[in-house]
Scaffold this active site. Structure first.
Site, short mmCIF file in Angstrom:
data_model
loop_
_atom_site.label_atom_id
_atom_site.label_comp_id
_atom_site.label_asym_id
_atom_site.label_seq_id
_atom_site.Cartn_x
_atom_site.Cartn_y
_atom_site.Cartn_z
N ASP A 118 44.83 80.52 33.66
CA ASP A 118 43.95 81.40 32.87
C ASP A 118 43.39 80.57 31.71
OD1 ASP A 118 44.35 84.91 32.12
OD2 ASP A 118 42.77 83.52 31.47
N ASP A 178 38.50 83.60 30.93
CA ASP A 178 38.55 84.75 30.04
C ASP A 178 37.18 85.00 29.39
OD1 ASP A 178 40.47 86.59 28.66
OD2 ASP A 178 39.70 85.58 26.88
N GLU A 230 35.91 86.41 34.12
CA GLU A 230 35.99 87.80 33.64
C GLU A 230 34.68 88.11 32.94
OE1 GLU A 230 38.19 88.55 30.12
OE2 GLU A 230 38.76 90.57 30.72
N HIS A 264 46.31 93.07 33.39
CA HIS A 264 47.17 93.17 32.21
C HIS A 264 46.52 93.93 31.06
CE1 HIS A 264 44.44 89.91 31.54
NE2 HIS A 264 44.75 89.94 30.27
N ASP A 265 45.21 94.24 31.21
CA ASP A 265 44.50 95.00 30.17
C ASP A 265 44.30 96.47 30.56
OD1 ASP A 265 42.16 92.27 29.69
OD2 ASP A 265 44.03 92.73 28.61
#
Ligand code: TEU
Ligand code: CA
Length: 542
Positions: free
Chosen positions: A102, A203, A245, A317-318
């Site tokens: 990530d 990200d 993302e 995870h969000d």
């Protein structure tokens, strides 16, 4: 095992996201760690996944659980050592599993060496690694807000300047207009590519070309220029997969991001489907209108067919746990978790399974002081301070708060669900007594084995990767049905999104089709609560 030297190998892959802090603790500090991930690789190999998207494990003060990096080339000590990381890459590779790192390229931690230098003086060589504007105290350059609340500008008195941060003040934005920043990041990426990772998750990659003076955060004018340079200079090894993302992506932009010519990224995480059941203020919940979800997936499936590539996800995870969000985490938890998986995995794209999704893990409700996520805490403070009734704020947090996805992985019905020998950093969901991997592995009808079968089907039948997408019953508010077609093969995917029993007439063409997978024993009657069916037809067998 997939041949990962083959261009586009990731089109027939299924990835699994691990949030390291919550996956498996092995040294009794209540925090997940890399040796814990290594200890669970056999479980992941049994599931059948081809890659792990590993949320950040780099050195970090953990303001945002690692999305605030203070050293890109060092491991956060509680997670382990660089040797542990190298062992994870090796051990995963032995099982045909690639590690997808990530990368947080939009910002660093304010404790990163670069920012510590930058803030020393205006003429420090690192000063322009970040975004500064002259100003007076209490008079920021504009009224831009950070995603986690508050102003997007923080004043540094001895410089007489503000620095820009789209997220927390401890996450200063990097200045991508500065070629030295880009080169430093490309060098870091080559460092990780050299360690044998299989690719990268990027990200908020649509936010790196920001123009704060014009209040532009996403899709800035130089974005695609930067992505082409990033791809050319950093993704130097053939076969590296890159998934960006991009909360702002629409189909047209995603065509550029995932252009089959490989000039930018392999694919993006787009979030249009994730934004359909909320309105107004962040995390304010409205019911999901199924035809809207169907139209959204239809747009993306047909929009990128043969000219881009979809990632397929419902959890990360969000996000809240999907079985609590769009399924039924009570009486029909297992049926609805399987139905949602069939709905997603029947489509064209690369599926991502978030840790615990394969067990049907659910949301949690905690006393407000037990939440850890800064986004939850800031939202609670900000909204209660301006008079929003507490029960309304808590309703949003229970439904959408990010800690829903971050409770420890539930391995067994033992203490702390087998995640740790001590009380973990975030409480275990009390339903671990029945919702856990050990129970799932003992139960041939568990969600685990349903996911395992879905993954295997995608490898066995080329139509999952290559077939066209046609939405059926577009206005039906209870059933999500679609077909996939190639010249020789046909799929029919039917999902009952309700706890009701609903009549459904299968298209005549599929009358004698083979039932590949269902969450119920094969029946001929109406669709049972949350029933999902995947039918298969091949011209050869006609
Ligand atoms: O998330 C991007 C992002 O904007 C999310 O914070 C999301 O909008 C919000 O949480 C929804 O409520 C990425 C990472 O996935 C997230 O974990 C980080 O907090 C964020 O960027 C900053 O790095
Ligand atoms: Ca630990």
């Amino acid at each position: 095992m997939l041949d990962k030297t083959k261009r586009g190998w990731w089109k027939s892959a299924v990835f699994y996201q691990i949030y390291p802090k919550s996956f498996q603790d092995t040294n009794g500090d209540g925090v997940g760690d890399i040796p814990g991930i290594i200890s669970r690789l056999d479980y992941l190999e049994q599931l059948g996944i081809d890659g792990i998207w590993l949320s950040p494990v780099y050195e970090s003060p953990q303001e945002d659980n690692g999305y605030d990096i203070s050293d890109y080339e060092a491991i956060y000590p509680p997670f382990g050592t660089m040797e542990d990381m190298e062992k994870l890459i090796r051990e995963a590779e032995k099982r045909g599993i690639s590690i997808i790192m990530d990368l947080v390229l939009n910002h660093t931690s304010d404790e990163h060496r670069w920012f510590q230098e930058a803030r020393k003086s205006r003429d420090n060589p690192y000063h322009d690694f970040y975004v500064w504007r002259d100003g007076r105290p209490d008079c920021p350059p504009n009224d831009m807000r950070g995603v986690f609340g508050g102003s997007a500008w923080t004043y540094v008195p001895h410089l007489g300047q503000y620095y820009f941060h789209q997220f927390a003040a401890k996450q200063p934005d990097l200045n991508w207009d500065n070629p030295a920043v880009r080169e430093a990041l490309y060098q870091m990426i080559r460092f990780w590519a050299g360690k044998g990772v299989g690719g990268f998750r990027l990200d908020v990659i649509d936010q790196i070309a920001k123009v704060p003076d014009e209040k532009i955060t996403a899709n800035g004018p130089r974005l695609h220029e930067f992505l082409r340079e990033l791809s050319e200079k950093a993704f130097v090894r053939e076969g590296l997969v890159s998934v960006g993302e991009a909360w702002s992506a629409d189909v047209e932009r995603a065509k550029q991001f995932s252009n089959p010519d490989g000039s930018e990224l392999s694919m993006v995480f787009q979030f249009e489907h994730i934004c359909l059941d909320q309105k107004g203020e962040k995390w304010d919940v409205i019911p999901l209108h199924l035809p809207a979800l169907k139209r959204c997936f239809d747009r993306w499936q047909r929009g990128l067919h043969n000219c881009g590539w979809n990632s397929l996800f419902m959890d990360n995870h969000d996000l809240p746990r999907i079985v609590s969000r769009w399924g039924n985490d009570g009486a029909y938890r297992v049926e609805s978790a399987k139905m949602l998986a069939a709905m997603l995995h029947g489509m064209q794209g690369t599926p991502y399974i978030y840790q615990g999704e394969e067990l049907g893990m659910t949301n949690i409700r905690l006393p407000i002081d037990q939440y850890v996520d800064l986004e939850i805490k800031n939202l609670y403070q900000e909204r209660t301070a301006r008079g929003v009734p507490e029960e309304e704020v808590l309703r949003s947090i229970y439904a959408r708060g990010r800690d829903n996805a971050r409770t420890p992985m539930q391995w067994t019905d033992g203490d702390q669900a087998g995640f740790s020998d001590v009380r973990p950093w975030l409480p275990v969901n009390p339903n671990y007594k029945t919702v856990n991997a050990a129970a799932a592995l003992e139960d041939p009808d568990s969600t685990f084995y349903f996911y395992q079968k879905l993954i295997a089907l995608r490898k066995q039948y080329p139509i999952f990767q290559d077939g066209s997408f046609t939405l059926l019953l577009p206005e039906d508010e209870q059933i999500f049905a679609y077909r996939r077609d190639t010249e020789k093969e046909h799929l029919l995917v039917v999902c009952n999104f309700t706890p009701d029993t609903i009549p459904f007439d299968r298209p005549a063409e599929f009358e004698n089709a083979r039932l590949l997978l269902s969450n119920y024993e094969q029946g001929t009657g109406p669709l049972r609560p949350y029933e999902a069916q995947i039918y298969y037809l091949s011209e050869e067998t006609q």
